[in-house]
Design an enzyme around this catalytic site. Sequence first.
Site, PDB file in Angstrom:
ATOM      1  N   GLU A  42       6.155 -25.736  11.004  1.00 44.45           N
ATOM      2  CA  GLU A  42       5.239 -26.796  10.587  1.00 44.45           C
ATOM      3  C   GLU A  42       5.929 -28.159  10.585  1.00 44.45           C
ATOM      4  O   GLU A  42       5.313 -29.166  10.939  1.00 44.45           O
ATOM      5  CB  GLU A  42       4.641 -26.500   9.201  1.00 44.45           C
ATOM      6  CG  GLU A  42       3.666 -25.320   9.180  1.00 44.45           C
ATOM      7  CD  GLU A  42       2.452 -25.507  10.085  1.00 44.45           C
ATOM      8  OE1 GLU A  42       2.132 -26.637  10.479  1.00 44.45           O
ATOM      9  OE2 GLU A  42       1.811 -24.488  10.422  1.00 44.45           O
ATOM     10  N   TYR A 125       0.471 -31.428   3.154  1.00 42.70           N
ATOM     11  CA  TYR A 125       0.079 -30.597   4.289  1.00 42.70           C
ATOM     12  C   TYR A 125       1.013 -29.393   4.452  1.00 42.70           C
ATOM     13  O   TYR A 125       0.559 -28.245   4.533  1.00 42.70           O
ATOM     14  CB  TYR A 125       0.043 -31.396   5.611  1.00 42.70           C
ATOM     15  CG  TYR A 125      -0.040 -30.447   6.781  1.00 42.70           C
ATOM     16  CD1 TYR A 125      -1.226 -29.777   7.058  1.00 42.70           C
ATOM     17  CD2 TYR A 125       1.092 -30.138   7.538  1.00 42.70           C
ATOM     18  CE1 TYR A 125      -1.291 -28.832   8.075  1.00 42.70           C
ATOM     19  CE2 TYR A 125       1.037 -29.203   8.557  1.00 42.70           C
ATOM     20  CZ  TYR A 125      -0.158 -28.556   8.817  1.00 42.70           C
ATOM     21  OH  TYR A 125      -0.207 -27.612   9.803  1.00 42.70           O
ATOM     22  N   ASP A 143      -4.087 -31.706   7.980  1.00 38.10           N
ATOM     23  CA  ASP A 143      -3.368 -32.604   8.896  1.00 38.10           C
ATOM     24  C   ASP A 143      -4.411 -33.324   9.756  1.00 38.10           C
ATOM     25  O   ASP A 143      -5.615 -33.254   9.476  1.00 38.10           O
ATOM     26  CB  ASP A 143      -2.357 -31.814   9.746  1.00 38.10           C
ATOM     27  CG  ASP A 143      -3.023 -30.908  10.768  1.00 38.10           C
ATOM     28  OD1 ASP A 143      -4.266 -30.720  10.710  1.00 38.10           O
ATOM     29  OD2 ASP A 143      -2.310 -30.386  11.653  1.00 38.10           O
TER      30      ASP A 143
END
Length: 354
Positions: A42, A125, A143
């Site tokens: 991520e 996020y 996001d």
Amino acid sequence: MSHQYQLPPPEAVESLLTWYRKNARDLPWRKDVTPYRVWISEIMLQQTRVEAVKPYFHRFLEAFPDVYALAEADDTRLMKLWEGLGYYSRARNLKKAAIRVTEDYGGSFPADYKELQKLPGIGSYTAGAIATIAFGIPAPAVDGNVLRVLSRVAGDSRDIMDPHTKKSAEEAVLQLCPARSPGDFTQAMIELGATLCGPNTEPCCASCPMGPWCIASREEKTQVLPVRSKKAARRIEHRTVLLLKEHDRYMIRRRPEKGLLAGLYELPNELGTLDRDQAVAFARENGFQPLHIEMLAPATHVFTHVEWHMTAYLMTGYFEETQQRIMASAEELAGKYAIPSAFAAYVKPITKGT
Ligand code: ADE
């Protein structure tokens, strides 16, 4: 004045999950799901496309297979593994967070949305992604992809660059997040926003699992949603880059510890478009006596807030004094020092074939 997203019904979420389970791309971080792997992927995927991330993800996990290895990472090696991904503070924060996880959490990521956000580089996020995907805890992971999907499904015209909009989107996404499959839901929203409901393309509403409930699709507003306020224009910076070559090695230097590309290595460069005489003067300031000078093709590099328009000279010659300086061979430029992509136009021709 704040309002809320108009949420689609639970059937829309069911339809999204069914679609995802059938159509999910086969991506390396979707196998062997662990908090560590989800976290690394991520962070890499912020600002970087999936296809670009894949090889970095493999190399990184090979070099640093767990949080302990990362906590002890050699900084030069870490930055070299990140070279080309950009936004280098992400890599520095990864190591800082790894140290915190080993020291304060016994080597295991906290299974808690709020607690995760206390770690360096982990914002709402990323915390939401780790909580849902790795731990199966309902949480919002919003996001740019998810903001686009939500703005369209809800037919919402608030500015997605406004932090209030994001906050409101997080509340909405948490409400939508199904308790049984938070991870699939997060990935499905991201997947939809990256594919059928992607940026820079016409959305494929006819194949979209949420098409039947999507307000933007029904009202033909996919062209105008999401609404995104204009970013400040980029500043243009003219720079002159020198390749100072002595025998088979090139001078490089370390950038300052603060600011753009902090702590990385670079070719000597200076603000402004220097002509040949000025470039020679600049080389001499660096203790270099050029014997042969070649002007190279101009190159540009686009950063978030600035664009570099570069002029470059390749000079062969010799250094006069034995000042402290770093001289790197083609092999070392390729394998040892992290040199930002901004210089790739000038470094690549040297390192290709090493
Ligand atoms: N972009 C951000 N996170 C992602 C993920 N988990 N899979 C694919 N694309 C992504």
